[in-house]
Scaffold this active site. Structure first.
Site, PDB file in Angstrom:
ATOM      1  N   HIS A 166       0.785  -1.052  -0.077  1.00 36.01           N
ATOM      2  CA  HIS A 166      -0.042   0.059   0.080  1.00 36.01           C
ATOM      3  C   HIS A 166       1.001   1.413  -0.064  1.00 36.01           C
ATOM      4  O   HIS A 166       1.980   1.148   0.781  1.00 36.01           O
ATOM      5  CB  HIS A 166      -0.749  -0.045   1.078  1.00 36.01           C
ATOM      6  CG  HIS A 166      -2.204   0.927   1.320  1.00 36.01           C
ATOM      7  ND1 HIS A 166      -2.644   1.493   0.101  1.00 36.01           N
ATOM      8  CD2 HIS A 166      -3.140   1.131   2.041  1.00 36.01           C
ATOM      9  CE1 HIS A 166      -3.829   2.074   0.244  1.00 36.01           C
ATOM     10  NE2 HIS A 166      -4.156   1.742   1.536  1.00 36.01           N
ATOM     11  N   GLU A 188     -35.497  -6.427  -2.460  1.00 31.98           N
ATOM     12  CA  GLU A 188     -35.551  -5.380  -3.390  1.00 31.98           C
ATOM     13  C   GLU A 188     -34.459  -4.652  -3.193  1.00 31.98           C
ATOM     14  O   GLU A 188     -33.920  -3.716  -4.081  1.00 31.98           O
ATOM     15  CB  GLU A 188     -36.703  -4.480  -3.446  1.00 31.98           C
ATOM     16  CG  GLU A 188     -38.091  -5.166  -4.098  1.00 31.98           C
ATOM     17  CD  GLU A 188     -37.809  -5.665  -5.630  1.00 31.98           C
ATOM     18  OE1 GLU A 188     -37.027  -5.164  -6.320  1.00 31.98           O
ATOM     19  OE2 GLU A 188     -38.581  -6.662  -6.015  1.00 31.98           O
TER      20      GLU A 188
END
Ligand SMILES: NC(=O)c1ccc[n+]([C@@H]2O[C@H](COP(=O)([O-])OP(=O)(O)OC[C@H]3O[C@@H](n4cnc5c(N)ncnc54)[C@H](OP(=O)(O)O)[C@@H]3O)[C@@H](O)[C@H]2O)c1
Length: 403
Positions: free
Chosen positions: A175, A295
């Protein structure tokens, strides 16, 4: 895996690595994968062939490096005089370390004695006094110092670690965080060592799983400091050693900016926010928890997002009803417009170091693990995720022990 099983697996792997090291046999990564998984797998490309490619990414030409550039015999020859000292044995340490060991590299692990990582490393077959050492001793013994401590720990331990990184060693990160935000982390590498980066684009667990399947993770590679003139070459070779399949060029800055931005955005933070907002409005309008969850999350993760992953956004649209497609196409620009300023704000907050300072402060606390557990427990108890547990239990492949 028990330590006995893991030792016999690593024995099998070392044998396979040695076999693969014979130029005549060229069995390479697929035989390693077979040794680990017991299954024959297809290699990514024919070992031995040159694979550096310039590819067209939507009109921009970029170089992509691949594992085939570094067949195992070449890789093992290249690192035959090196000791890879893996400092830290968390998610990345585990994945990268085991892959490099299975690829026949000389790897040692350095972690806090008797900590959680020490225990985990022993379970994975690293032996105290032989391949497992306290951090300082491992750095002393290593030639390539792979700093895979958590980013906060890299900053905290730097005053002790820095003097041990002497001329001739190589400093490796996964990183750009510590080096790029040096004003906050105080991590300033010595000027007489190569400083390189290999950042796998995924969790350390995925780094390991893909390797075991004979595949490889995509990684980005960068050079911060090239003292020997070999830094880039070394970064690419290490990328292959730790399990990369394909590698893309980046810089330390670009890597850390895009990574911090992405995980706060669509990869994690934004998606959590969107799920919650959509669910909340459904509930306010009288929809049941199961309907709101189905949903919002279930259909997304189980049906639609995998389609985007497989063949792209247009493919997902094509697989949907005309009604769904029309509405989604109309609303997409509305969400884009509403979110652009937020993403702009986020990128600026990454670039000016605000995100880094927050992360260092939070992850550097002595109560970090307990604080995090509390925060995650709060999420776990939100109605949306409680409803999710029941929805998941109805999946045909549901296994209660995985909850
Ligand atoms: N995780 C990812 O998905 C990912 C992906 C790409 C790149 N990276 C990068 O890879 C690097 C490693 O990340 P990671 O996720 O593998 O880290 P991690 O799982 O958080 O690893 C933590 C390691 O740091 C050690 N540690 C923590 N505090 C310490 C301290 N004060 N002193 C000494 N050791 C300490 C832990 O040892 P103990 O067990 O003894 O506490 C453990 O070995 C980071 O730079 C990260 O940004 C991560």
């Amino acid at each position: 895996m028990s330590s006995i099983a893991s030792r016999s697996a690593s024995q099998a792997l070392r044998t396979a690595a040695r076999a693969a090291a014979q130029p005549a046999r060229r069995a390479a990564y697929s035989s390693l994968a077979r040794a680990v998984t017991g299954k024959a797998v297809k290699p990514l490309a024919v070992p031995g062939s040159r694979g550096v490619k310039t590819l067209d990414f939507a009109g921009t030409k970029e170089v992509v490096y691949e594992r085939a550039d570094w067949p195992l015999p070449k890789l093992q020859e290249y690192f035959k005089n090196d000791t890879l000292a893996l400092i830290g044995y968390g998610s990345q340490g585990h994945g990268q370390g085991l892959n490099a060991r299975d690829n026949g590299m000389n790897v040692i692990v350095g972690v806090r004695k008797d900590g959680e990582s020490w225990r985990q490393a022993m379970e994975d077959g690293w032996v105290p006094g032989e391949t497992l050492f306290p951090i300082e001793e491992a750095i002393d013994r290593g030639t390539i110092i792979m700093n895979l401590l958590s980013d906060a720990a890299q900053s905290q331990t730097w005053p002790t670690i820095a003097p041990l990184i002497t001329k001739g060693k190589t400093l490796y990160f996964s990183h750009g965080f510590s080096v790029v935000f040096k004003d906050d982390t105080k991590v300033v590498p010595p000027t007489d060592v190569d400083v390189i980066l290999v950042a796998p684009k995924g969790s350390g667990r995925t780094v390991r799983t893909l390797f075991k399947e004979g595949r490889g993770i995509n990684s980005s590679v960068a050079v911060f400091q090239d003292v020997t003139g070999k830094a880039k070459e070394k970064a690419l070779a290490l990328g292959v050693a730790v399990g990369s399949g394909y590698m893309y060029d980046t810089t330390f800055e670009k890597e850390v900016y895009s990574d911090l931005y992405g995980e706060r955005g669509v990869l994690m933070g934004a998606i959590q926010g969107l799920f919650r907002a959509q669910y909340e409005i459904l509930r306010r309008n009288g929809h049941t928890p199961s309907e709101a969850f189905n949903e919002t999350v279930e259909e997304a993760t189980q049906s639609l997002y995998p389609l985007i992953g497989a063949k792209g956004m247009d493919y997902m649209y094509n697989a949907c009803s005309t009604t769904a497609r029309r509405g989604a196409l109309d609303w997409a620009p509305v969400f884009e417009k509403a979110n652009l300023p937020i993403f702009e704000q986020l990128y600026n907050s990454v670039r000016d170091g605000t995100e880094t300072r927050k992360s260092l402060e939070y992850n550097g606390r002595s109560t970090y693990r307990e604080d995090l557990a509390k925060e995650l427990e709060e999420i776990n108890n939100q109605e949306i995720w409680r409803a999710g547990r029941t929805v998941r239990s109805l999946r045909p492949d549901y296994k209660p022990e995985s909850e």
